[in-house]
Design a protein around this motif. Structure first.
Motif, PDB file in Angstrom:
ATOM      1  N   GLU A   1     -32.585  18.386  34.564  1.00 34.95           N
ATOM      2  CA  GLU A   1     -33.139  18.652  33.237  1.00 34.95           C
ATOM      3  C   GLU A   1     -33.226  20.155  32.986  1.00 34.95           C
ATOM      4  N   ILE A   2     -33.634  20.911  33.992  1.00 36.85           N
ATOM      5  CA  ILE A   2     -33.713  22.362  33.855  1.00 36.85           C
ATOM      6  C   ILE A   2     -32.329  22.961  33.614  1.00 36.85           C
ATOM      7  N   ILE A   3     -31.340  22.470  34.334  1.00 35.23           N
ATOM      8  CA  ILE A   3     -29.968  22.963  34.159  1.00 35.23           C
ATOM      9  C   ILE A   3     -29.478  22.695  32.744  1.00 35.23           C
ATOM     10  N   ILE A   4     -29.759  21.486  32.230  1.00 33.35           N
ATOM     11  CA  ILE A   4     -29.344  21.138  30.872  1.00 33.35           C
ATOM     12  C   ILE A   4     -30.007  22.053  29.851  1.00 33.35           C
ATOM     13  N   VAL A   5     -31.300  22.313  30.034  1.00 34.93           N
ATOM     14  CA  VAL A   5     -32.025  23.191  29.112  1.00 34.93           C
ATOM     15  C   VAL A   5     -31.459  24.605  29.149  1.00 34.93           C
ATOM     16  N   ILE A   6     -31.196  25.123  30.351  1.00 34.96           N
ATOM     17  CA  ILE A   6     -30.642  26.479  30.480  1.00 34.96           C
ATOM     18  C   ILE A   6     -29.289  26.571  29.787  1.00 34.96           C
ATOM     19  N   LEU A   7     -28.425  25.582  30.005  1.00 37.07           N
ATOM     20  CA  LEU A   7     -27.087  25.621  29.418  1.00 37.07           C
ATOM     21  C   LEU A   7     -27.136  25.444  27.902  1.00 37.07           C
ATOM     22  N   ALA A   8     -27.958  24.521  27.418  1.00 38.23           N
ATOM     23  CA  ALA A   8     -28.063  24.299  25.974  1.00 38.23           C
ATOM     24  C   ALA A   8     -28.644  25.523  25.280  1.00 38.23           C
ATOM     25  N   THR A   9     -29.653  26.140  25.902  1.00 38.09           N
ATOM     26  CA  THR A   9     -30.237  27.357  25.337  1.00 38.09           C
ATOM     27  C   THR A   9     -29.225  28.496  25.353  1.00 38.09           C
ATOM     28  N   GLY A  10     -28.439  28.570  26.430  1.00 34.59           N
ATOM     29  CA  GLY A  10     -27.405  29.596  26.515  1.00 34.59           C
ATOM     30  C   GLY A  10     -26.377  29.464  25.411  1.00 34.59           C
ATOM     31  N   ILE A  11     -26.029  28.227  25.058  1.00 42.64           N
ATOM     32  CA  ILE A  11     -25.096  27.995  23.951  1.00 42.64           C
ATOM     33  C   ILE A  11     -25.672  28.567  22.656  1.00 42.64           C
ATOM     34  N   ARG A  12     -26.957  28.308  22.402  1.00 41.88           N
ATOM     35  CA  ARG A  12     -27.579  28.815  21.177  1.00 41.88           C
ATOM     36  C   ARG A  12     -27.681  30.337  21.195  1.00 41.88           C
ATOM     37  N   LEU A  13     -28.082  30.889  22.325  1.00 38.29           N
ATOM     38  CA  LEU A  13     -28.271  32.331  22.397  1.00 38.29           C
ATOM     39  C   LEU A  13     -26.959  33.096  22.261  1.00 38.29           C
ATOM     40  N   ALA A  14     -25.830  32.435  22.509  1.00 37.72           N
ATOM     41  CA  ALA A  14     -24.531  33.103  22.383  1.00 37.72           C
ATOM     42  C   ALA A  14     -24.143  33.334  20.927  1.00 37.72           C
ATOM     43  N   VAL A  15     -24.745  32.588  20.007  1.00 37.62           N
ATOM     44  CA  VAL A  15     -24.289  32.589  18.614  1.00 37.62           C
ATOM     45  C   VAL A  15     -24.335  33.965  17.953  1.00 37.62           C
ATOM     46  N   PRO A  16     -25.469  34.696  17.981  1.00 38.83           N
ATOM     47  CA  PRO A  16     -25.457  36.004  17.306  1.00 38.83           C
ATOM     48  C   PRO A  16     -24.460  36.984  17.913  1.00 38.83           C
ATOM     49  N   PHE A  17     -24.303  36.964  19.238  1.00 37.46           N
ATOM     50  CA  PHE A  17     -23.303  37.829  19.870  1.00 37.46           C
ATOM     51  C   PHE A  17     -21.900  37.442  19.411  1.00 37.46           C
ATOM     52  N   LEU A  18     -21.652  36.151  19.378  1.00 37.47           N
ATOM     53  CA  LEU A  18     -20.325  35.647  19.041  1.00 37.47           C
ATOM     54  C   LEU A  18     -19.959  35.988  17.600  1.00 37.47           C
ATOM     55  N   LEU A  19     -20.866  35.739  16.672  1.00 39.37           N
ATOM     56  CA  LEU A  19     -20.599  36.016  15.267  1.00 39.37           C
ATOM     57  C   LEU A  19     -20.374  37.512  15.034  1.00 39.37           C
ATOM     58  N   ALA A  20     -21.292  38.331  15.538  1.00 38.48           N
ATOM     59  CA  ALA A  20     -21.184  39.772  15.310  1.00 38.48           C
ATOM     60  C   ALA A  20     -19.961  40.358  15.989  1.00 38.48           C
ATOM     61  N   ALA A  21     -19.648  39.898  17.202  1.00 35.20           N
ATOM     62  CA  ALA A  21     -18.510  40.438  17.942  1.00 35.20           C
ATOM     63  C   ALA A  21     -17.181  40.010  17.320  1.00 35.20           C
ATOM     64  N   LEU A  22     -17.094  38.781  16.832  1.00 36.00           N
ATOM     65  CA  LEU A  22     -15.872  38.356  16.150  1.00 36.00           C
ATOM     66  C   LEU A  22     -15.643  39.194  14.899  1.00 36.00           C
ATOM     67  N   GLY A  23     -16.721  39.463  14.168  1.00 34.43           N
ATOM     68  CA  GLY A  23     -16.597  40.312  12.986  1.00 34.43           C
ATOM     69  C   GLY A  23     -16.157  41.717  13.345  1.00 34.43           C
TER      70      GLY A  23
END
Length: 310
Positions: free
Chosen positions: A7-29
């Motif tokens: 359960e902890i692993i799933i939470v870490i990975l799912a949270t990591g997916i969300r936290l990547a979004v601002p980096f991903l959007l800004a870096a692609l731009g």
């Protein structure tokens, strides 16, 4: 115990997916901006303005969609400011970008104090479970139970690659960033392409800000960006100006950030100080390793003047 660990692993990975979004959007731009020959150090300021204006519009209207649209418009306007200064007037791009960052930082803070004044929560975007996929054991909750901006950010990776490498516009962007004199000779508007890329890149940075307040924290606070704009610029170099490389870099940082957050929340037996700096240490090491052979756009940072060799 095994179930708890999973359960902890799933939470870490799912949270990591969300936290990547601002980096991903800004870096692609920023990737599109730099591919056209302009580097924009004002990304952080644009994210700040996108974060505040998206939050404020949502707070006033109750519509996260309106907040997203406002963030996109504000991002586009700041991109135009950068384009006028650095492309039309050919000011030094580093100084222009720092000025834009300071404008976004100061204006967002001022507007927040004038019209909000304190911590205020909003009803942001809700998770949208993808039917048939969200129920897949382990993978479902990690990848398929997020809000629409998360899905949008990850879909933009293949879309950006398709646009950059498989369209005539993408070819023009790469030509302008590499050999603007040749592109100009062939009838490509160097100034027009750079304007377009700055506007697109700034809109994505504004959208990254909207995610922070509308799709993640559901509030606005000073320094909510926490340097994400500058990290996004670094990720462009780490990813060698390619969408896939930027995706990998964004996930590398966000997973490390997710892990350090979980260490604090769950009280995991791991040194707190090391956990806090872990994302930045990982990023620095990755950047240092990746800089062995890096060839960026040849005209990056160089203003173009017709009739000269740029």
């Amino acid at each position: 115990m095994d179930g708890l660990n999973m359960e902890i692993i799933i939470v870490i990975l799912a949270t990591g997916i969300r936290l990547a979004v601002p980096f991903l959007l800004a870096a692609l731009g920023e990737m599109f901006t730099q591919r056209s020959g302009v580097y924009n150090l004002g990304v952080e300021g644009i994210i700040m303005m996108g974060a505040f204006t998206g939050f404020f519009a949502t707070m006033q209207s109750g519509s996260p969609l309106l907040g997203i649209m406002v963030s996109l418009v504000v991002g586009a306007l700041m991109g135009i400011i950068m384009a006028v200064v650095s492309v039309t007037f050919k000011a030094e791009q580093g100084i222009s970008g720092i000025g834009l960052y300071m404008l976004g930082w100061g204006l967002s803070g001022l507007l927040f104090r004038l019209y909000v004044g304190g911590v205020t929560t909003i009803d942001g975007l809700k998770p949208v479970a993808i039917p048939g996929l969200s129920g897949i054991p382990f993978l479902g909750p990690i990848f398929f139970n997020h809000n629409v901006l998360v899905y949008t950010a990850f879909l933009l990776v293949p879309i950006s690659a398709l646009v950059l490498y498989k369209t005539s516009w993408g070819l023009n962007v790469r030509a302008v960033g590499t050999k603007p004199e040749a592109a100009d000779t062939l009838g490509v508007s160097v100034q027009g392409i750079r304007y377009q890329c700055l506007i697109i890149g700034s809109m994505l940075a504004g959208l990254a800000g909207a995610f922070l307040t509308i799709g993640h924290a559901n509030m606005y606070a000073d320094n909510i960006t926490a340097g994400r704009g500058f990290i996004a610029i670094a990720l462009v170099y780490f990813g060698r100006w390619s969408p896939l490389g930027i995706l990998l870099g964004s996930l590398l940082f966000s997973m490390a950030d997710s892990f350090q957050s979980m260490v604090q929340v769950m009280g995991i037996n791991f040194p707190y100080e090391l956990a806090v700096i872990l994302p930045y240490v990982v990023t620095i090491i990755a950047l240092a390793v990746s800089f062995g052979r890096v060839w960026g756009p040849a005209a990056l940072g160089k203003p173009f003047q017709r009739g000269t060799r740029g």
